[in-house]
Design a protein around this motif. Structure first.
Motif, PDB file in Angstrom:
ATOM      1  N   ALA A 198       0.829  -1.205   0.000  1.00  0.00           N
ATOM      2  CA  ALA A 198       0.000   0.000   0.000  1.00  0.00           C
ATOM      3  C   ALA A 198       0.864   1.257   0.000  1.00  0.00           C
ATOM      4  N   THR A 199       1.961   1.224   0.754  1.00  0.00           N
ATOM      5  CA  THR A 199       2.870   2.373   0.801  1.00  0.00           C
ATOM      6  C   THR A 199       3.537   2.568  -0.552  1.00  0.00           C
ATOM      7  N   PHE A 200       3.975   1.478  -1.169  1.00  0.00           N
ATOM      8  CA  PHE A 200       4.595   1.557  -2.489  1.00  0.00           C
ATOM      9  C   PHE A 200       3.642   2.204  -3.482  1.00  0.00           C
ATOM     10  N   LYS A 201       2.386   1.736  -3.503  1.00  0.00           N
ATOM     11  CA  LYS A 201       1.417   2.253  -4.464  1.00  0.00           C
ATOM     12  C   LYS A 201       1.133   3.731  -4.197  1.00  0.00           C
ATOM     13  N   LYS A 202       0.998   4.106  -2.933  1.00  0.00           N
ATOM     14  CA  LYS A 202       0.744   5.506  -2.580  1.00  0.00           C
ATOM     15  C   LYS A 202       1.891   6.400  -3.066  1.00  0.00           C
TER      16      LYS A 202
END
Length: 58
Positions: free
Chosen positions: A2-6
């Motif tokens: 989720a952090t990567f995508k954000k």
């Protein structure tokens, strides 16, 4: 993930504060794209083929 995508969305939207100007091209060592934006759009489409590219018309 989720952090990567954000953070990936932030890059696609042009938010690159604190990132060295050559960081993306150096890390990716790409030859087929003229700009970081072209590379990032391509990568998004490879990773998330069913989702529109944030901040870009498809």
């Amino acid at each position: 993930m989720a952090t990567f995508k954000k953070e990936f969305v932030q890059l696609l939207q042009g938010d690159r504060e604190g990132l060295h100007p050559a960081a993306i091209s150096t890390a990716a060592e790409y030859d087929e794209w003229d700009t970081d934006d072209e590379f990032l759009v391509w990568l998004w489409q490879q990773l998330y083929p069913n989702e529109p590219v944030p901040g870009h018309a498809r």
